[in-house]
Structure formats: C-alpha cells, structure tokens
Motif scaffolding. Structure first.
Motif, mmCIF file in Angstrom:
data_model
loop_
_atom_site.group_PDB
_atom_site.id
_atom_site.type_symbol
_atom_site.label_atom_id
_atom_site.label_comp_id
_atom_site.label_asym_id
_atom_site.label_seq_id
_atom_site.Cartn_x
_atom_site.Cartn_y
_atom_site.Cartn_z
ATOM 1 N N LEU A 1 0.850 -1.189 0.000
ATOM 2 C CA LEU A 1 0.000 0.000 0.000
ATOM 3 C C LEU A 1 0.886 1.240 0.000
ATOM 4 O O LEU A 1 1.856 1.328 0.746
ATOM 5 N N ASP A 2 0.545 2.228 -0.830
ATOM 6 C CA ASP A 2 1.400 3.391 -0.984
ATOM 7 C C ASP A 2 0.558 4.582 -1.412
ATOM 8 O O ASP A 2 -0.438 4.427 -2.124
ATOM 9 N N TRP A 3 0.961 5.784 -0.971
ATOM 10 C CA TRP A 3 0.214 6.994 -1.325
ATOM 11 C C TRP A 3 0.227 7.252 -2.821
ATOM 12 O O TRP A 3 -0.672 7.907 -3.370
ATOM 13 N N ARG A 4 1.240 6.732 -3.531
ATOM 14 C CA ARG A 4 1.326 6.933 -4.976
ATOM 15 C C ARG A 4 0.310 6.111 -5.750
ATOM 16 O O ARG A 4 0.150 6.280 -6.952
ATOM 17 N N MET A 5 -0.384 5.215 -5.073
ATOM 18 C CA MET A 5 -1.451 4.441 -5.710
ATOM 19 C C MET A 5 -2.748 5.235 -5.784
ATOM 20 O O MET A 5 -3.696 4.813 -6.450
ATOM 21 N N ALA A 6 -2.795 6.378 -5.097
ATOM 22 C CA ALA A 6 -4.024 7.179 -5.052
ATOM 23 C C ALA A 6 -4.334 7.775 -6.421
ATOM 24 O O ALA A 6 -3.446 8.211 -7.151
ATOM 25 N N TRP A 7 -5.592 7.790 -6.780
ATOM 26 C CA TRP A 7 -6.055 8.330 -8.055
ATOM 27 C C TRP A 7 -6.601 9.751 -7.905
ATOM 28 O O TRP A 7 -7.042 10.356 -8.866
ATOM 29 N N SER A 8 -6.548 10.261 -6.663
ATOM 30 C CA SER A 8 -7.052 11.608 -6.407
ATOM 31 C C SER A 8 -6.232 12.235 -5.295
ATOM 32 O O SER A 8 -5.766 11.547 -4.385
ATOM 33 N N GLY A 9 -6.060 13.570 -5.376
ATOM 34 C CA GLY A 9 -5.294 14.273 -4.357
ATOM 35 C C GLY A 9 -6.122 14.702 -3.171
ATOM 36 O O GLY A 9 -5.578 15.122 -2.158
ATOM 37 N N ASN A 10 -7.448 14.595 -3.276
ATOM 38 C CA ASN A 10 -8.316 15.008 -2.193
ATOM 39 C C ASN A 10 -8.647 13.844 -1.278
ATOM 40 O O ASN A 10 -8.307 12.685 -1.563
ATOM 41 N N SER A 11 -9.333 14.169 -0.187
ATOM 42 C CA SER A 11 -9.712 13.163 0.799
ATOM 43 C C SER A 11 -11.122 13.471 1.284
ATOM 44 O O SER A 11 -11.312 14.345 2.126
ATOM 45 N N ARG A 12 -12.110 12.757 0.744
ATOM 46 C CA ARG A 12 -13.513 13.011 1.072
ATOM 47 C C ARG A 12 -14.097 11.776 1.756
ATOM 48 O O ARG A 12 -14.754 10.940 1.135
ATOM 49 N N VAL A 13 -13.819 11.644 3.044
ATOM 50 C CA VAL A 13 -14.251 10.466 3.797
ATOM 51 C C VAL A 13 -15.764 10.331 3.774
ATOM 52 O O VAL A 13 -16.310 9.241 3.556
ATOM 53 N N ARG A 14 -16.447 11.422 3.999
ATOM 54 C CA ARG A 14 -17.906 11.395 4.090
ATOM 55 C C ARG A 14 -18.546 10.892 2.797
ATOM 56 O O ARG A 14 -19.423 10.034 2.823
ATOM 57 N N GLU A 15 -18.077 11.420 1.680
ATOM 58 C CA GLU A 15 -18.665 11.014 0.404
ATOM 59 C C GLU A 15 -18.265 9.595 0.014
ATOM 60 O O GLU A 15 -18.974 8.927 -0.732
ATOM 61 N N SER A 16 -17.143 9.126 0.520
ATOM 62 C CA SER A 16 -16.690 7.782 0.157
ATOM 63 C C SER A 16 -17.569 6.693 0.753
ATOM 64 O O SER A 16 -17.512 5.537 0.302
ATOM 65 N N LEU A 17 -18.377 7.018 1.750
ATOM 66 C CA LEU A 17 -19.213 6.004 2.392
ATOM 67 C C LEU A 17 -20.197 5.390 1.408
ATOM 68 O O LEU A 17 -20.461 4.185 1.444
ATOM 69 N N PHE A 18 -20.747 6.212 0.514
ATOM 70 C CA PHE A 18 -21.702 5.694 -0.465
ATOM 71 C C PHE A 18 -21.017 4.727 -1.424
ATOM 72 O O PHE A 18 -21.581 3.689 -1.788
ATOM 73 N N VAL A 19 -19.797 5.057 -1.823
ATOM 74 C CA VAL A 19 -19.053 4.175 -2.724
ATOM 75 C C VAL A 19 -18.685 2.879 -2.004
ATOM 76 O O VAL A 19 -18.764 1.788 -2.576
ATOM 77 N N THR A 20 -18.296 2.994 -0.737
ATOM 78 C CA THR A 20 -17.951 1.803 0.032
ATOM 79 C C THR A 20 -19.132 0.848 0.126
ATOM 80 O O THR A 20 -18.975 -0.374 -0.035
ATOM 81 N N ALA A 21 -20.300 1.392 0.393
ATOM 82 C CA ALA A 21 -21.496 0.557 0.481
ATOM 83 C C ALA A 21 -21.777 -0.148 -0.841
ATOM 84 O O ALA A 21 -22.158 -1.327 -0.872
ATOM 85 N N LYS A 22 -21.571 0.547 -1.967
ATOM 86 C CA LYS A 22 -21.783 -0.074 -3.281
ATOM 87 C C LYS A 22 -20.774 -1.192 -3.531
ATOM 88 O O LYS A 22 -21.123 -2.244 -4.082
ATOM 89 N N VAL A 23 -19.528 -0.957 -3.133
ATOM 90 C CA VAL A 23 -18.493 -1.980 -3.324
ATOM 91 C C VAL A 23 -18.828 -3.235 -2.522
ATOM 92 O O VAL A 23 -18.708 -4.361 -3.025
ATOM 93 N N VAL A 24 -19.286 -3.048 -1.286
ATOM 94 C CA VAL A 24 -19.627 -4.197 -0.439
ATOM 95 C C VAL A 24 -20.818 -4.951 -1.020
ATOM 96 O O VAL A 24 -20.833 -6.191 -1.030
ATOM 97 N N ARG A 25 -21.819 -4.214 -1.505
ATOM 98 C CA ARG A 25 -22.987 -4.873 -2.087
ATOM 99 C C ARG A 25 -22.634 -5.641 -3.357
ATOM 100 O O ARG A 25 -23.288 -6.635 -3.702
ATOM 101 N N ALA A 26 -21.604 -5.199 -4.065
ATOM 102 C CA ALA A 26 -21.210 -5.868 -5.305
ATOM 103 C C ALA A 26 -20.366 -7.117 -5.056
ATOM 104 O O ALA A 26 -20.122 -7.888 -5.988
ATOM 105 N N MET A 27 -19.927 -7.324 -3.825
ATOM 106 C CA MET A 27 -19.117 -8.510 -3.518
ATOM 107 C C MET A 27 -19.978 -9.764 -3.571
ATOM 108 O O MET A 27 -21.197 -9.705 -3.333
ATOM 109 N N PRO A 28 -19.376 -10.916 -3.873
ATOM 110 C CA PRO A 28 -20.158 -12.154 -3.979
ATOM 111 C C PRO A 28 -20.783 -12.598 -2.674
ATOM 112 O O PRO A 28 -21.692 -13.423 -2.673
ATOM 113 N N GLU A 29 -20.315 -12.086 -1.538
ATOM 114 C CA GLU A 29 -20.882 -12.405 -0.244
ATOM 115 C C GLU A 29 -20.722 -11.206 0.683
ATOM 116 O O GLU A 29 -19.852 -10.364 0.474
#
Length: 343
Positions: A120-148
């Motif tokens: 894991l490395d900061w250079r893997m980031a695709w964005s320079g910002n940090s929006r924890v609050r907004e990332s929650l919606f994306v996290t929920a979608k990622v979890v729902r898309a998992m096979p379990e």
C-alpha cells in the motif's frame, strides 16, 4: 432387554469388534448433519491519501508515518484471524473506494493478503483530495457488489480535504449500509505537518494552510470532483497545515450511519472491537461425523482388551505390585544381613 445384555456380556469381544467394523464402514461413507454457523468476512479499507504520510505515530520506539503504522496494524489483524475467515483489502482516496479483490480465505491466501498490505502506498491514489464522508456511499456499493456480505473496517485519520462547509457536506440521512462497520482512527491529537513527496518518495516540502483553505461555493466542489489539491508548499513552520486525528468528526460520522469508532492505539483493542461486530452472515454448512464414528470404533477395539471386571483387575494388579515390592525389600535385607555376618 436383559437377554440382549447377557448375550452382549457373554460375547463382549465379538460384539465390540462387530460394532467397530460397522462404525468404520459408516465413517467411510462420510456422513454429515446440517449445522448453522457464523461466517466472518471483512473488507479492510486503507486510507492512502497524503495526510497518511504525516509522521506522528510510534512503532517499536521509532516515529513512523500513519501509513506505516496502519500497515503494521493491518498485518497484525490479518495474522490474528482464525482460518475460515475471509478478507478483502481496499483503498480509499478522493471520494472513492476500490477493492483489490473479493474476500478470500485468510489461511490459504495469507501470503497474498499480507503482500497486498505491504505494498500500500500513497502513490497508488487516483485523487489528491480526501472526502471520507462522500466515500461512504461508494464503500457501500463496493460491499454490495461482492459475492458475499462483508463487514467494513475503515482505517483513516478522518482528514477531509478540502475542508467541509455548507456547500460540500454530503447529507447522510438516506445512507444505508453502515450498520456494524468499524472505523479505526490513525493519528494523534497533537498533529504534525503533511509532507509533500516527490514521485521518488522524497520530501520536497509540506502542505501549506492555503492548500486547505475554505473556499466556499462551486469552486471548491469542482476542485474536489477533479481530484486535485492546491499545489502550494509551505517552506516555513508558520505556513504549514497541521494535520490531526479527527476524533470528534469520526465519532459524529459513525453515529450518523450506525457504525462504531475506535482509536487505533493498539491492535488488541481493534481485535476486541471486531469480536463485538456481528458476523457477516449465518449459513448452514455440513458438519462431518466421520471423525466421531472413527473415534468410537477405536474405543470399541480398545474395549476388547479391557477386563470384564475392571475394578477387580485393578485391585489384583495393585496386590501383585505390592507383593513384588515387599519381596524385593526382603531379598535386599537378607543380602545385607549375610554380608554383615561374614564381616
């Protein structure tokens, strides 16, 4: 019933061997019964934004970055999970979360999971910002898309960049999916400057206060969408932006979505909080009985060598041992007396 019992006692050895054979034949068939059990799966989300490069953590007596401290904690968490647990590693940057792979079994894939964490490395980031609050919606979608289903462990310092205000604060009233999530705070309350690193991971300066200036209106919202951060660098201590663990913000955020917050000051506390989490799901799985049948067969074979009257046999054996000991002492005493006589 008494007739069968008498017949069994009379032909005990043959009956036990026959029963052992039947049990072994049953074990070969590998029978099982349905068993309802908990299934544990975790989605470990690592904050790889640049604030995680701030060096305000202590590991093995040395000051390290939040990123290094977080990686060590994730290593220890994965190493402490029992076999059968499934783990996925994710990364957070900007307002998005990406999963490296679907949850995989921790023991059979231990090296692969630990290698993912180590790289894991900061250079893997695709964005320079940090929006924890907004990332929650994306996290929920990622979890729902998992096979379990999987429980979320979010490792972050809670830094919002750019800073939140009335125009860019996401409304979480309709958010669903945070129940049972665990947020682990990485950082200290004192805070330090955030180093600005070159592509070669060399410090070329520190992020300035202007980089986190609260610019109201559409300008800042557009900036966060583009995923860029103000490129100003602070060359003096007075101009540096001081990054701290956003404890109060993370506590309020987790309350809004029904999650749990814990400060990541020790791996033990994190594992304790994980045990308090609900399992990802409950499922019915076959419980094998072949080992039980084979064990009973072995006991039956051993039973053929046991005496029909075990307590009587034990008393007889003890009496024999006692007589042998007395005889040995008598022989030794006579030998000593004989030697003394000739002296």
């Amino acid at each position: 019933m008494k007739i069968w019992l008498r017949h069994f006692i009379k032909h005990r050895d043959s009956a036990l061997l026959a029963l052992a054979l039947l049990l072994l034949l049953g074990a070969i068939l590998r029978p099982s019964i349905p068993f309802k059990h908990n299934i544990y799966a975790y989605f470990l989300v690592a904050d790889i934004s640049q604030s995680m490069n701030a060096e305000d953590m202590v590991l093995n007596g040395k000051t390290v970055s939040r990123m290094t401290y977080m990686q060590n904690m994730m290593h220890e968490v994965v190493a402490s999970l029992p076999c059968g647990t499934k783990v996925s590693i994710g990364m957070f940057a900007g307002n998005s979360v990406a999963a490296m792979y679907a949850p995989i079994e921790v023991c059979s894939n231990f090296a692969a999971i630990q290698d993912t964490i180590a790289h894991l490395d900061w250079r893997m980031a695709w964005s320079g910002n940090s929006r924890v609050r907004e990332s929650l919606f994306v996290t929920a979608k990622v979890v729902r898309a998992m096979p379990e289903p999987a429980q979320v462990l979010y490792f972050t310092d809670g830094e919002e960049a750019p800073k939140l205000h009335a125009f860019n604060t996401k409304n979480l009233e309709e958010f669903q999916g945070g129940d049972g999530w665990l947020f682990v705070g990485i950082g200290t309350e004192e805070g330090v400057g955030i180093p600005k690193l070159s592509p070669d991971n060399q410090v070329i300066g520190y992020w300035s206060n202007e980089s986190f200036a609260m610019q109201p209106g559409i300008a800042q919202i557009s900036e966060s969408t583009l995923g860029v951060r103000d490129d100003n660098i602070a060359y003096g201590d007075q101009d540096r932006y001081i990054s701290k663990l956003s404890t109060e913000y993370l506590q309020d955020l987790t309350k809004e979505i029904g999650a749990t917050y814990i400060k990541g000051d020790s791996t033990y506390n994190v594992l304790k909080a994980m045990k308090a989490q609900k399992p990802a799901r409950r499922d019915i799985a076959p419980l094998p009985l072949d080992w039980l049948l084979a064990t009973l067969a072995g006991l039956c074979v051993l039973g053929t060598y046991a005496s029909r009257h075990p307590w009587r046999q034990i008393r007889q054996n003890l009496k024999i041992y006692r007589n042998e000991i007395r005889a040995r002492f008598s022989v030794r005493a006579e030998s000593v007396a004989h030697d003394n006589h000739f002296q």
